[in-house]
Design an enzyme around this catalytic site. Structure first.
Site, PDB file in Angstrom:
ATOM      1  CG  PHE A 137      -2.118   0.347   1.202  1.00 42.29           C
ATOM      2  CD1 PHE A 137      -2.604  -0.555   0.317  1.00 42.29           C
ATOM      3  CD2 PHE A 137      -3.490   0.525   1.557  1.00 42.29           C
ATOM      4  CE1 PHE A 137      -4.429  -1.106   0.210  1.00 42.29           C
ATOM      5  CE2 PHE A 137      -4.304   0.780   1.142  1.00 42.29           C
ATOM      6  CZ  PHE A 137      -4.874   0.308   0.286  1.00 42.29           C
ATOM      7  CG  HIS A 138       2.887   2.184  -4.000  1.00 41.30           C
ATOM      8  ND1 HIS A 138       2.852   3.645  -4.527  1.00 41.30           N
ATOM      9  CD2 HIS A 138       2.492   1.205  -4.085  1.00 41.30           C
ATOM     10  CE1 HIS A 138       2.068   2.686  -5.767  1.00 41.30           C
ATOM     11  NE2 HIS A 138       1.442   0.784  -5.628  1.00 41.30           N
TER      12      HIS A 138
END
Length: 84
Positions: free
Chosen positions: A14-15
């Protein structure tokens, strides 16, 4: 209360890009929206809070939505998640 369960499939986890899309969508609603990963939670309306969770690929997250527009918010957030 509405709940969404999602498995992170992006190889980077989850960037910033998917997180910012979710935050933009969450901020359209007045409901309280939180993301939960393991024993930690963060406000889905805060990029930095979510990134601090360091959610990796293959992680399972839970998003809880509570408020007057929770059903509409759930539908919109599910659409964003399906496009990630």
């Amino acid at each position: 209360m509405q709940v969404i369960t999602y498995d992170v499939v992006d190889p980077v986890g989850f960037h910033a890009r998917p997180v910012s899309r979710l935050v933009q969508e969450a901020n359209l609603f007045v409901s309280d929206i939180y993301i939960n990963y393991k024993e930690s939670s963060a406000n889905l309306k805060s990029v930095f809070s979510i990134l601090a969770l360091t959610i990796p690929v293959h992680a399972q997250i839970k998003i809880t939505i509570n408020g007057e527009d929770e059903i509409i918010a759930k539908n919109h957030i599910e659409k964003v998640l399906s496009a990630l």
